[in-house]
Design a protein around this motif. Structure first.
Motif, mmCIF file in Angstrom:
data_model
loop_
_atom_site.group_PDB
_atom_site.id
_atom_site.type_symbol
_atom_site.label_atom_id
_atom_site.label_comp_id
_atom_site.label_asym_id
_atom_site.label_seq_id
_atom_site.Cartn_x
_atom_site.Cartn_y
_atom_site.Cartn_z
ATOM 1 N N ASP A 174 0.823 -1.213 0.000
ATOM 2 C CA ASP A 174 0.000 0.000 0.000
ATOM 3 C C ASP A 174 0.860 1.268 0.000
ATOM 4 O OD1 ASP A 174 0.774 -0.756 2.630
ATOM 5 O OD2 ASP A 174 -0.709 0.596 3.496
ATOM 6 N N LYS A 175 2.005 1.202 0.707
ATOM 7 C CA LYS A 175 2.926 2.347 0.738
ATOM 8 C C LYS A 175 3.592 2.524 -0.629
ATOM 9 C CE LYS A 175 4.519 3.473 5.333
ATOM 10 N NZ LYS A 175 5.713 3.673 6.169
ATOM 11 N N GLN A 176 3.960 1.396 -1.235
ATOM 12 C CA GLN A 176 4.577 1.458 -2.572
ATOM 13 C C GLN A 176 3.654 2.190 -3.541
ATOM 14 O OE1 GLN A 176 5.204 -2.658 -3.577
ATOM 15 N NE2 GLN A 176 7.210 -2.765 -2.577
ATOM 16 N N GLU A 177 2.368 1.812 -3.506
ATOM 17 C CA GLU A 177 1.406 2.413 -4.446
ATOM 18 C C GLU A 177 1.191 3.900 -4.162
ATOM 19 O OE1 GLU A 177 -2.124 0.030 -4.420
ATOM 20 O OE2 GLU A 177 -1.243 -1.491 -5.734
ATOM 21 N N ARG A 178 1.102 4.250 -2.881
ATOM 22 C CA ARG A 178 0.868 5.657 -2.528
ATOM 23 C C ARG A 178 2.049 6.537 -2.966
ATOM 24 N NH1 ARG A 178 2.558 8.661 1.422
ATOM 25 N NH2 ARG A 178 3.268 6.988 2.797
ATOM 26 N N ILE A 179 3.273 6.061 -2.689
ATOM 27 C CA ILE A 179 4.473 6.849 -3.034
ATOM 28 C C ILE A 179 4.659 6.902 -4.551
ATOM 29 C CG2 ILE A 179 7.006 6.918 -2.827
ATOM 30 C CD1 ILE A 179 6.586 5.697 0.030
ATOM 31 N N ALA A 180 4.406 5.771 -5.227
ATOM 32 C CA ALA A 180 4.553 5.742 -6.695
ATOM 33 C C ALA A 180 3.545 6.668 -7.362
ATOM 34 C CB ALA A 180 4.380 4.316 -7.206
ATOM 35 N N LEU A 206 10.069 3.802 -12.673
ATOM 36 C CA LEU A 206 9.951 3.170 -11.351
ATOM 37 C C LEU A 206 8.508 3.227 -10.838
ATOM 38 C CD1 LEU A 206 13.274 4.579 -9.888
ATOM 39 C CD2 LEU A 206 12.754 2.141 -10.119
ATOM 40 N N SER A 207 7.835 4.370 -11.047
ATOM 41 C CA SER A 207 6.426 4.480 -10.619
ATOM 42 C C SER A 207 5.557 3.498 -11.396
ATOM 43 C CB SER A 207 5.899 5.902 -10.873
ATOM 44 O OG SER A 207 6.691 6.835 -10.209
ATOM 45 N N PHE A 208 5.770 3.447 -12.703
ATOM 46 C CA PHE A 208 5.026 2.566 -13.609
ATOM 47 C C PHE A 208 5.153 1.111 -13.146
ATOM 48 C CE2 PHE A 208 5.021 0.886 -18.250
ATOM 49 C CZ PHE A 208 3.669 0.599 -18.191
ATOM 50 N N ARG A 209 6.368 0.735 -12.781
ATOM 51 C CA ARG A 209 6.644 -0.643 -12.353
ATOM 52 C C ARG A 209 5.823 -1.033 -11.120
ATOM 53 N NH1 ARG A 209 12.591 -2.068 -10.102
ATOM 54 N NH2 ARG A 209 12.047 -3.928 -8.945
ATOM 55 N N TYR A 210 5.612 -0.073 -10.187
ATOM 56 C CA TYR A 210 4.851 -0.387 -8.971
ATOM 57 C C TYR A 210 3.348 -0.179 -9.128
ATOM 58 C CZ TYR A 210 9.224 -1.002 -6.490
ATOM 59 O OH TYR A 210 10.441 -1.487 -6.082
ATOM 60 N N LEU A 211 2.939 0.734 -10.016
ATOM 61 C CA LEU A 211 1.506 1.015 -10.172
ATOM 62 C C LEU A 211 0.816 0.044 -11.126
ATOM 63 C CD1 LEU A 211 1.572 4.924 -10.257
ATOM 64 C CD2 LEU A 211 0.666 3.482 -8.433
ATOM 65 N N GLN A 212 1.550 -0.377 -12.170
ATOM 66 C CA GLN A 212 0.948 -1.326 -13.133
ATOM 67 C C GLN A 212 1.955 -2.433 -13.445
ATOM 68 O OE1 GLN A 212 -1.524 0.299 -16.333
ATOM 69 N NE2 GLN A 212 -0.840 2.334 -15.732
ATOM 70 N N PRO A 213 2.243 -3.278 -12.448
ATOM 71 C CA PRO A 213 3.312 -4.275 -12.618
ATOM 72 C C PRO A 213 3.134 -5.196 -13.824
ATOM 73 C CG PRO A 213 2.107 -4.616 -10.538
ATOM 74 C CD PRO A 213 1.633 -3.331 -11.108
ATOM 75 N N ILE A 219 5.401 -4.858 -21.350
ATOM 76 C CA ILE A 219 6.120 -3.928 -22.241
ATOM 77 C C ILE A 219 7.613 -4.217 -22.210
ATOM 78 C CG2 ILE A 219 6.815 -1.484 -22.483
ATOM 79 C CD1 ILE A 219 3.941 -0.695 -21.932
ATOM 80 N N ARG A 220 8.117 -4.486 -21.016
ATOM 81 C CA ARG A 220 9.550 -4.775 -20.882
ATOM 82 C C ARG A 220 9.930 -6.041 -21.668
ATOM 83 N NH1 ARG A 220 12.818 -5.766 -15.230
ATOM 84 N NH2 ARG A 220 14.801 -6.030 -16.225
ATOM 85 N N ARG A 221 9.076 -7.069 -21.533
ATOM 86 C CA ARG A 221 9.351 -8.343 -22.220
ATOM 87 C C ARG A 221 9.335 -8.152 -23.743
ATOM 88 N NH1 ARG A 221 6.587 -12.166 -24.525
ATOM 89 N NH2 ARG A 221 4.544 -11.257 -24.092
ATOM 90 N N LYS A 222 8.292 -7.441 -24.227
ATOM 91 C CA LYS A 222 8.165 -7.254 -25.678
ATOM 92 C C LYS A 222 9.255 -6.344 -26.238
ATOM 93 C CE LYS A 222 3.354 -8.356 -26.506
ATOM 94 N NZ LYS A 222 2.018 -7.867 -26.863
ATOM 95 N N THR A 223 9.661 -5.359 -25.439
ATOM 96 C CA THR A 223 10.741 -4.459 -25.879
ATOM 97 C C THR A 223 12.024 -5.251 -26.048
ATOM 98 O OG1 THR A 223 9.735 -2.625 -24.666
ATOM 99 C CG2 THR A 223 12.011 -2.342 -25.297
#
Length: 410
Positions: A174-180, A206-213, A219-223
């Motif tokens: 929950d903290k990860q999401e709030r800070i991201a 970094l925010s993207f990684r925690y908000l929409q893992p 995207i990372r895999r396809k890139t």
């Protein structure tokens, strides 16, 4: 100088004499040594020892000595070659908030300049706020007020936030999401507004990684899957352009650059495209001596490959609002679209470090007028927003909708 560097390690409290602290101090020292004098390095060492002693009994959530965080924050700013006061304040940025150190002690040891910077970054005390948003908004308004007087406050805050985002994995979900979320809504747009793309890109990814893992991983895999094919096109593009510019006698630096994951996601959303329909994941960046050469190179690029209509932007003649300058064109090369960015070395430094690049130019005799022009919007945000005693959440909304947005609705 190695003897001087290590002499500060001998002054550390027992809890901080661990390899991770030694490594972080050596990294900061190596970066700062490239632009600070030996007497300044000595003062930086004093600040490091002061911070280590003040935070001696504190640990990060992951278990590291707390001073690792302040060293890492200063190290991010040393990459931008900021002045001694900024690096000192970065090392000490949490002592007023998290330790018994008083403002008088800090001022006596490091001067009024450092105290102002640390005070500007320090969060408000435990005031009786109605909501988390109210507290966040009041902190941001406080930072903006100090920032209008001294922009270095926000540079320290951005470096502080970047290191916190890099170590976010140790916190509860929950903290990860709030800070991201706060990072994506406030701090990444702030870095963008100040033209510091290097920090903006990292904060967004970094925010993207925690908000929409899930989306981030996809995207990372396809890139990574598309990269070998794209890298081959970029390699050929660089070789072709380098040999042609050498024939024309144009000195240049050319490199390939991958788009960061969040900007790929944004483009997919904006253009309603799937990952498979995106081609320009990689771009070529050409750095040249002066503005007239930028346009000469543009002509050469268009003579080598066919430009795609509607895919050309001249940010040199019309810079972005954060003073970003570059020529962008997309051409068909080797059967695929390829983006080419052309700019001078100075424009590139301003694009990477934005407002922070001012300190390098100031030390070489640059003018303060250009800095003032770039900071007009900070003052306008304070003047346009609710004043003291008004609803802080109103200020937060104004900040998100007017000041930090990249689109203006008419």
């Amino acid at each position: 100088m190695a003897h001087l560097r290590d002499s500060f390690l001998e002054q550390l409290p027992e809890q901080c004499r661990v390899e991770s602290v030694r490594a972080a101090w050596r990294e900061l020292w190596a970066k700062a040594l490239t632009f600070l004098s030996s007497s300044q390095m000595h003062r930086l060492g004093k600040a490091f020892v002061f911070a280590a002693r003040a935070h001696a009994d504190q640990k990060r959530v992951a278990g590291d000595p707390y001073v690792i965080h302040t060293l890492s924050t200063a190290s991010i700013l040393a990459d931008m070659q900021l002045d001694l006061a900024t690096l000192t304040a970065a090392l000490l940025h949490d002592v007023l908030e998290d330790t018994p150190t008083s403002p008088e002690e800090l001022s006596a040891a490091f001067g009024e300049d450092v105290l102002t910077l640390v005070g500007g970054v320090t969060k408000l005390g435990k005031l009786p706020f109605m909501s988390v948003e109210g507290y966040q908004a009041e902190n941001l308004r406080k930072m903006f007020i100090v920032m209008a007087r001294d922009i270095r406050v926000v540079l320290i805050k951005l470096a502080d936030r970047l290191h916190n985002m890099r170590t976010l994995g140790a916190l509860r979900r929950d903290k990860q999401e709030r800070i991201a979320k706060e990072t994506l809504e406030i701090f990444a747009p702030l870095a963008h507004r100040l033209g510091i793309y290097q920090i903006k890109r990292d904060l967004e990814d970094l925010s993207f990684r925690y908000l929409q893992p899930e989306v981030y991983s996809e995207i990372r895999r396809k890139t990574k899957k598309k990269l070998p094919q794209m890298e081959e096109i970029i390699r050929k593009g660089i070789e072709t352009l380098e040999s042609r510019l050498a024939k024309e006698g144009i000195p240049c630096k050319i490199k390939g650059r991958a788009k960061h994951y969040y900007s790929i996601y944004e483009k997919m959303q904006r253009k309603k495209l799937s990952m498979d329909e995106l081609y320009d994941i990689l771009a070529i960046r050409v750095l040249v001596e002066d503005v007239s050469t930028c346009y000469a190179v543009l002509g050469i690029v268009h003579s080598l490959w066919v430009p795609i209509p509607g895919q050309f932007d001249d940010y040199i003649a019309t810079p972005k609002s954060n003073m970003y300058q570059s020529l962008h064109t997309t051409v068909m090369a080797f059967g695929a679209p390829m983006e080419v960015q052309i700019r001078t070395q100075e424009m590139n430094r301003l694009a990477e470090y934005g407002i922070a690049a001012h300190w390098l130019y100031k030390s070489k005799g640059g003018s303060a007028d250009s800095l003032d022009a770039r900071l007009m919007w900070v003052r306008q945000a304070l003047e346009g927003g609710p004043g003291e005693g008004h609803d802080p959440e109103e200020f937060l909304e104004l900040l998100k909708s007017d000041v930090l947005t990249s689109e203006v609705y008419v």
